[in-house]
Scaffold this active site. Sequence first.
Site, PDB file in Angstrom:
ATOM      1  N   ARG A  90      11.829  -5.179   4.999  1.00  0.00           N
ATOM      2  CA  ARG A  90      11.540  -3.770   4.657  1.00  0.00           C
ATOM      3  C   ARG A  90      12.496  -2.807   5.364  1.00  0.00           C
ATOM      4  O   ARG A  90      12.851  -3.004   6.516  1.00  0.00           O
ATOM      5  CB  ARG A  90      10.109  -3.433   5.057  1.00  0.00           C
ATOM      6  CG  ARG A  90       9.818  -1.940   4.925  1.00  0.00           C
ATOM      7  CD  ARG A  90       8.360  -1.626   4.964  1.00  0.00           C
ATOM      8  NE  ARG A  90       7.700  -2.092   6.164  1.00  0.00           N
ATOM      9  CZ  ARG A  90       6.380  -2.060   6.331  1.00  0.00           C
ATOM     10  NH1 ARG A  90       5.597  -1.601   5.377  1.00  0.00           N
ATOM     11  NH2 ARG A  90       5.849  -2.502   7.444  1.00  0.00           N
TER      12      ARG A  90
ATOM     13  N   ARG B 259      -0.290  -8.719  13.594  1.00  0.00           N
ATOM     14  CA  ARG B 259      -0.875  -7.757  12.634  1.00  0.00           C
ATOM     15  C   ARG B 259      -1.726  -8.483  11.600  1.00  0.00           C
ATOM     16  O   ARG B 259      -2.796  -8.011  11.216  1.00  0.00           O
ATOM     17  CB  ARG B 259       0.235  -6.951  11.967  1.00  0.00           C
ATOM     18  CG  ARG B 259       0.847  -5.925  12.921  1.00  0.00           C
ATOM     19  CD  ARG B 259       2.215  -5.468  12.472  1.00  0.00           C
ATOM     20  NE  ARG B 259       2.213  -4.848  11.156  1.00  0.00           N
ATOM     21  CZ  ARG B 259       3.302  -4.689  10.417  1.00  0.00           C
ATOM     22  NH1 ARG B 259       4.477  -5.115  10.845  1.00  0.00           N
ATOM     23  NH2 ARG B 259       3.214  -4.104   9.246  1.00  0.00           N
TER      24      ARG B 259
ATOM     25  N   LYS C 226       0.829  -1.214   0.000  1.00  0.00           N
ATOM     26  CA  LYS C 226       0.000   0.000   0.000  1.00  0.00           C
ATOM     27  C   LYS C 226       0.862   1.262   0.000  1.00  0.00           C
ATOM     28  O   LYS C 226       0.661   2.166  -0.805  1.00  0.00           O
ATOM     29  CB  LYS C 226      -0.924   0.018   1.238  1.00  0.00           C
ATOM     30  CG  LYS C 226      -1.838  -1.192   1.361  1.00  0.00           C
ATOM     31  CD  LYS C 226      -2.731  -1.119   2.593  1.00  0.00           C
ATOM     32  CE  LYS C 226      -2.005  -1.196   3.921  1.00  0.00           C
ATOM     33  NZ  LYS C 226      -1.339  -2.480   4.214  1.00  0.00           N
TER      34      LYS C 226
ATOM     35  N   ARG D 106      -9.969   0.491   8.812  1.00  0.00           N
ATOM     36  CA  ARG D 106      -9.556  -0.885   9.074  1.00  0.00           C
ATOM     37  C   ARG D 106     -10.571  -1.655   9.873  1.00  0.00           C
ATOM     38  O   ARG D 106     -10.304  -2.797  10.265  1.00  0.00           O
ATOM     39  CB  ARG D 106      -8.275  -0.876   9.884  1.00  0.00           C
ATOM     40  CG  ARG D 106      -7.108  -0.673   9.008  1.00  0.00           C
ATOM     41  CD  ARG D 106      -5.919  -1.112   9.779  1.00  0.00           C
ATOM     42  NE  ARG D 106      -4.867  -0.251   9.398  1.00  0.00           N
ATOM     43  CZ  ARG D 106      -3.622  -0.637   9.270  1.00  0.00           C
ATOM     44  NH1 ARG D 106      -3.280  -1.847   9.552  1.00  0.00           N
ATOM     45  NH2 ARG D 106      -2.729   0.194   8.884  1.00  0.00           N
TER      46      ARG D 106
ATOM     47  N   ARG E 276      11.198  -0.837  10.885  1.00  0.00           N
ATOM     48  CA  ARG E 276      10.086  -0.554  11.793  1.00  0.00           C
ATOM     49  C   ARG E 276      10.086  -1.530  12.966  1.00  0.00           C
ATOM     50  O   ARG E 276      10.327  -2.720  12.773  1.00  0.00           O
ATOM     51  CB  ARG E 276       8.751  -0.657  11.035  1.00  0.00           C
ATOM     52  CG  ARG E 276       8.250   0.695  10.577  1.00  0.00           C
ATOM     53  CD  ARG E 276       7.098   0.605   9.622  1.00  0.00           C
ATOM     54  NE  ARG E 276       5.939  -0.140  10.116  1.00  0.00           N
ATOM     55  CZ  ARG E 276       4.797  -0.251   9.444  1.00  0.00           C
ATOM     56  NH1 ARG E 276       4.664   0.342   8.272  1.00  0.00           N
ATOM     57  NH2 ARG E 276       3.794  -0.940   9.936  1.00  0.00           N
TER      58      ARG E 276
HETATM   59  P1  AP5 Z   1       4.811  -1.601   1.849  1.00  0.00           P
HETATM   60  O1  AP5 Z   1       4.433  -0.824   0.641  1.00  0.00           O
HETATM   61  O2  AP5 Z   1       5.557  -0.890   2.915  1.00  0.00           O
HETATM   62  O3  AP5 Z   1       3.510  -2.367   2.458  1.00  0.00           O
HETATM   63  P2  AP5 Z   1       2.211  -1.808   3.177  1.00  0.00           P
HETATM   64  O4  AP5 Z   1       1.047  -2.458   2.526  1.00  0.00           O
HETATM   65  O5  AP5 Z   1       2.246  -0.322   3.250  1.00  0.00           O
HETATM   66  O6  AP5 Z   1       2.416  -2.503   4.590  1.00  0.00           O
HETATM   67  P3  AP5 Z   1       2.370  -1.881   6.068  1.00  0.00           P
HETATM   68  O7  AP5 Z   1       3.178  -2.804   6.928  1.00  0.00           O
HETATM   69  O8  AP5 Z   1       2.750  -0.446   6.072  1.00  0.00           O
HETATM   70  O9  AP5 Z   1       0.885  -2.065   6.391  1.00  0.00           O
HETATM   71  P4  AP5 Z   1       0.266  -2.074   7.768  1.00  0.00           P
HETATM   72  O10 AP5 Z   1      -1.149  -1.952   7.386  1.00  0.00           O
HETATM   73  O11 AP5 Z   1       0.629  -3.221   8.626  1.00  0.00           O
HETATM   74  O12 AP5 Z   1       0.969  -0.854   8.554  1.00  0.00           O
HETATM   75  P5  AP5 Z   1       0.515   0.642   8.859  1.00  0.00           P
HETATM   76  O13 AP5 Z   1       1.715   1.484   8.857  1.00  0.00           O
HETATM   77  O14 AP5 Z   1      -0.619   1.024   8.014  1.00  0.00           O
HETATM   78  O15 AP5 Z   1       5.647  -2.892   1.349  1.00  0.00           O
HETATM   79  C1  AP5 Z   1       6.168  -3.838   2.262  1.00  0.00           C
HETATM   80  C2  AP5 Z   1       7.538  -4.330   1.771  1.00  0.00           C
HETATM   81  O16 AP5 Z   1       7.354  -5.074   0.570  1.00  0.00           O
HETATM   82  C3  AP5 Z   1       8.522  -3.207   1.422  1.00  0.00           C
HETATM   83  O17 AP5 Z   1       9.809  -3.582   1.812  1.00  0.00           O
HETATM   84  C4  AP5 Z   1       8.425  -3.082  -0.106  1.00  0.00           C
HETATM   85  O18 AP5 Z   1       9.652  -2.636  -0.675  1.00  0.00           O
HETATM   86  C5  AP5 Z   1       8.105  -4.508  -0.518  1.00  0.00           C
HETATM   87  N1  AP5 Z   1       7.225  -4.563  -1.705  1.00  0.00           N
HETATM   88  C6  AP5 Z   1       6.156  -3.758  -1.969  1.00  0.00           C
HETATM   89  N2  AP5 Z   1       5.572  -4.112  -3.142  1.00  0.00           N
HETATM   90  C7  AP5 Z   1       6.295  -5.183  -3.617  1.00  0.00           C
HETATM   91  C8  AP5 Z   1       6.177  -5.987  -4.793  1.00  0.00           C
HETATM   92  N3  AP5 Z   1       5.207  -5.774  -5.719  1.00  0.00           N
HETATM   93  N4  AP5 Z   1       7.067  -6.986  -4.955  1.00  0.00           N
HETATM   94  C9  AP5 Z   1       8.065  -7.206  -4.019  1.00  0.00           C
HETATM   95  N5  AP5 Z   1       8.223  -6.458  -2.912  1.00  0.00           N
HETATM   96  C10 AP5 Z   1       7.341  -5.470  -2.697  1.00  0.00           C
HETATM   97  O19 AP5 Z   1      -0.021   0.487  10.359  1.00  0.00           O
HETATM   98  C11 AP5 Z   1       0.882   0.240  11.411  1.00  0.00           C
HETATM   99  C12 AP5 Z   1       0.141   0.159  12.739  1.00  0.00           C
HETATM  100  O20 AP5 Z   1      -0.511   1.419  13.005  1.00  0.00           O
HETATM  101  C13 AP5 Z   1      -0.991  -0.875  12.816  1.00  0.00           C
HETATM  102  O21 AP5 Z   1      -0.507  -2.146  13.162  1.00  0.00           O
HETATM  103  C14 AP5 Z   1      -1.876  -0.262  13.921  1.00  0.00           C
HETATM  104  O22 AP5 Z   1      -1.317  -0.483  15.173  1.00  0.00           O
HETATM  105  C15 AP5 Z   1      -1.794   1.219  13.612  1.00  0.00           C
HETATM  106  N6  AP5 Z   1      -2.835   1.665  12.676  1.00  0.00           N
HETATM  107  C16 AP5 Z   1      -2.625   2.208  11.430  1.00  0.00           C
HETATM  108  N7  AP5 Z   1      -3.807   2.497  10.843  1.00  0.00           N
HETATM  109  C17 AP5 Z   1      -4.778   2.154  11.737  1.00  0.00           C
HETATM  110  C18 AP5 Z   1      -6.205   2.193  11.702  1.00  0.00           C
HETATM  111  N8  AP5 Z   1      -6.869   2.661  10.633  1.00  0.00           N
HETATM  112  N9  AP5 Z   1      -6.883   1.752  12.798  1.00  0.00           N
HETATM  113  C19 AP5 Z   1      -6.220   1.292  13.890  1.00  0.00           C
HETATM  114  N10 AP5 Z   1      -4.874   1.207  13.969  1.00  0.00           N
HETATM  115  C20 AP5 Z   1      -4.157   1.627  12.907  1.00  0.00           C
HETATM  116 MG    MG Z   2       2.398   1.094   4.817  1.00  0.00          MG
END
Ligand code: AP5
Ligand code: MG
Length: 216
Positions: free
Chosen positions: A127, A171, A13, A88, A160
């Site tokens: 990552r 997660r 994402k 979410r 991270r």
């Molecule tokens: P990346 O693009 O970073 O993946 P992502 O989908 O953004 O994954 P996240 O880990 O950021 O999602 P998340 O939902 O767990 O975390 P968030 O920060 O939102 O890609 C991942 C890796 O893969 C990278 O190394 C990239 O280079 C590689 N990659 C990407 N595409 C690729 C491809 N096509 N092929 C190969 N490699 C690839 O949330 C974190 C925390 O915040 C949550 O756990 C929660 O505690 C809190 N939080 C956030 N939002 C909310 C909410 N709405 N409600 C409640 N709590 C929340």
């Molecule tokens: Mg992300």
Amino acid sequence: MNILFMGPPGAGKGTQAERIVEEFDIPHISTGDAFRLAMKQGTPLGQKAKEYVDQGLLVPDDVTNGIVRERLQQDDCAAGFLLDGFPRTISQAEALDEMLAGMNRKLDHVINLKVDRSLLLARLTGRRICKSCGSTYHVLFNPPVEEGVCAKCGGELYQRSDDTEEKVGTRLDEYISKTAPLLAYYDKQDLLREVDGEKEIDTVTAEIADCLRGTE
Ligand code: AP5
Ligand code: MG
Ligand code: ZN
């Protein structure tokens, strides 16, 4: 254009959002990024979020909804926005519908990045993120030219704290029990589009852009 990206942790994402916001010139709103910034700054919001983020658990809805409500009212969202990682839960989705209705707006596209669970652990544990500009890399799948150094700005790369095997498990469980039901919620509204997130990063970007332009 008002866009929402969905998909499990590690689906891509953030990686895709970085590219799509450049192409469509809209702000990238990531609740995860907002929590990490507040945690780094040690604000009351950051201290609250840390209790949950560090365990891989979702932050309570009222805290999260408040951040998004404030952010959507800022001027740079007038021409559109890309939400990444919000909503979410069904309750967050209902809150978003209310916020948008209050602004006489609605979502135009919901893109779900589909990636099999078996690939997500390797994506997340490998990552690396730039401390200065937030760009995302992967030690194997998207390495920077020089190890540990951002190719865009020269900043230092870090890992991270929730990208450990144990926290990734929590997660993913949170995603399956609380977030995956949202796919049906948006499918019912005929907004949901599936994109294969297992392809090369550039291919995925092109497929998302086609969906958004309605040319797929
Ligand atoms: P990346 O693009 O970073 O993946 P992502 O989908 O953004 O994954 P996240 O880990 O950021 O999602 P998340 O939902 O767990 O975390 P968030 O920060 O939102 O890609 C991942 C890796 O893969 C990278 O190394 C990239 O280079 C590689 N990659 C990407 N595409 C690729 C491809 N096509 N092929 C190969 N490699 C690839 O949330 C974190 C925390 O915040 C949550 O756990 C929660 O505690 C809190 N939080 C956030 N939002 C909310 C909410 N709405 N409600 C409640 N709590 C929340
Ligand atoms: Mg992300
Ligand atoms: Zn950088």
